[in-house]
Design an enzyme around this catalytic site. Structure first.
Site, PDB file in Angstrom:
ATOM      1  N   LYS A  60       0.853  -1.190   0.000  1.00 15.11           N
ATOM      2  CA  LYS A  60       0.000   0.000   0.000  1.00 15.11           C
ATOM      3  C   LYS A  60       0.889   1.240   0.000  1.00 15.11           C
ATOM      4  O   LYS A  60       1.821   1.352   0.798  1.00 15.11           O
ATOM      5  CB  LYS A  60      -0.904  -0.033   1.232  1.00 15.11           C
ATOM      6  CG  LYS A  60      -1.973   1.039   1.265  1.00 15.11           C
ATOM      7  CD  LYS A  60      -2.835   0.886   2.513  1.00 15.11           C
ATOM      8  CE  LYS A  60      -3.875   1.978   2.602  1.00 15.11           C
ATOM      9  NZ  LYS A  60      -4.660   1.902   3.859  1.00 15.11           N
ATOM     10  N   HIS A 104      -0.332   4.516   0.315  1.00 13.89           N
ATOM     11  CA  HIS A 104      -0.942   5.688   0.918  1.00 13.89           C
ATOM     12  C   HIS A 104      -1.483   5.300   2.292  1.00 13.89           C
ATOM     13  O   HIS A 104      -1.685   4.119   2.579  1.00 13.89           O
ATOM     14  CB  HIS A 104      -2.080   6.228   0.040  1.00 13.89           C
ATOM     15  CG  HIS A 104      -3.187   5.237  -0.164  1.00 13.89           C
ATOM     16  ND1 HIS A 104      -3.099   4.213  -1.082  1.00 13.89           N
ATOM     17  CD2 HIS A 104      -4.405   5.095   0.445  1.00 13.89           C
ATOM     18  CE1 HIS A 104      -4.216   3.486  -1.053  1.00 13.89           C
ATOM     19  NE2 HIS A 104      -5.011   3.999  -0.125  1.00 13.89           N
TER      20      HIS A 104
END
Length: 225
Positions: A104, A106
């Site tokens: 991921k 963000h």
């Protein structure tokens, strides 16, 4: 056989996670039985499943661990359920951790879900069933890249007791030989057969003479233990 193992065998059957008949596995092998942890879908099922894992982990590894790691995807609910159950049954808080299939970029970035891994952590990995050891092969380097941890072992629900990728010993034994940690199971197929063979459960004979003969024939070819 411990009573919780007998209960777990019946629980797998009740949940339709363990089925008998004729199934083609990912490996191409035609098997007279099939185990699928994706069949555990209700809150009650996941609560009980976590308890069985917690008991088996406690029996095999004691309290000498800090993190339960469940490889994505099926290992995620397994590690969460087992961590909750371990707290309830043994009064000890352990963390859960899992990996993402894609990192991921963000918010809470990175490859991990749940707890981070820290230097010195003692980790137990959790899976549903290991036939070839492929998922461990993918997950092991991910764990090692996060911190200097000690992997204490692997716990699966069912040991199929058949040859792994090397074609000589079981997948669980191959893991021990390759990575140096123990791989254990809540139950193995010998115990399942012993408990269900010609012993009707809730009015149905799940392993009759025909299924038993198919299991025996399967292990003549693929059996490792």
């Amino acid at each position: 056989m411990e009573s919780y193992k007998q209960e777990f065998i019946e629980f797998m059957v009740d949940s339709q996670a363990l089925k008998f008949g004729e199934f083609t596995l990912k490996s191409g092998r035609k098997s007279p039985f099939f185990m699928n942890a994706g069949a555990y879908v209700t809150g009650a099922q996941l609560r009980k499943l976590g308890e069985y894992y917690a008991r088996a982990i406690h029996d095999n590894f004691g309290d000498e661990f800090d993190v339960l790691f469940g490889p994505a995807y099926k290992g995620i609910p397994l590690s969460v359920a087992a961590a909750i159950a371990y707290s309830n049954l043994y009064g000890r808080e352990v963390r859960y951790c899992s990996n993402r299939k894609e990192a991921k970029d963000h918010g809470e970035t990175g490859i991990l879900l749940g707890s981070s891994l820290r230097d010195g952590d003692r980790v137990i990995m959790i899976e549903d069933v290991t036939t070839s050891g492929k998922s461990i092969e993918e997950t092991y380097p991910i764990i090692r890249a996060q911190a200097k941890v000690e992997i204490r072992g692997l716990m699966v629900s069912l040991n199929r007791m058949e040859k792994g990728l090397g074609g000589t010993v079981s997948a669980l034994e191959e893991i021990r030989q390759k990575y140096g940690f123990e791989a254990r199971a809540i139950v193995n197929m010998r115990e399942v057969t012993e408990h269900l063979y010609n012993r009707p459960y809730k009015g149905k004979n799940y392993i009759d003479d025909t299924i038993k003969a198919a299991i025996d024939k399967y292990y003549e070819t693929y059996g490792a233990e």
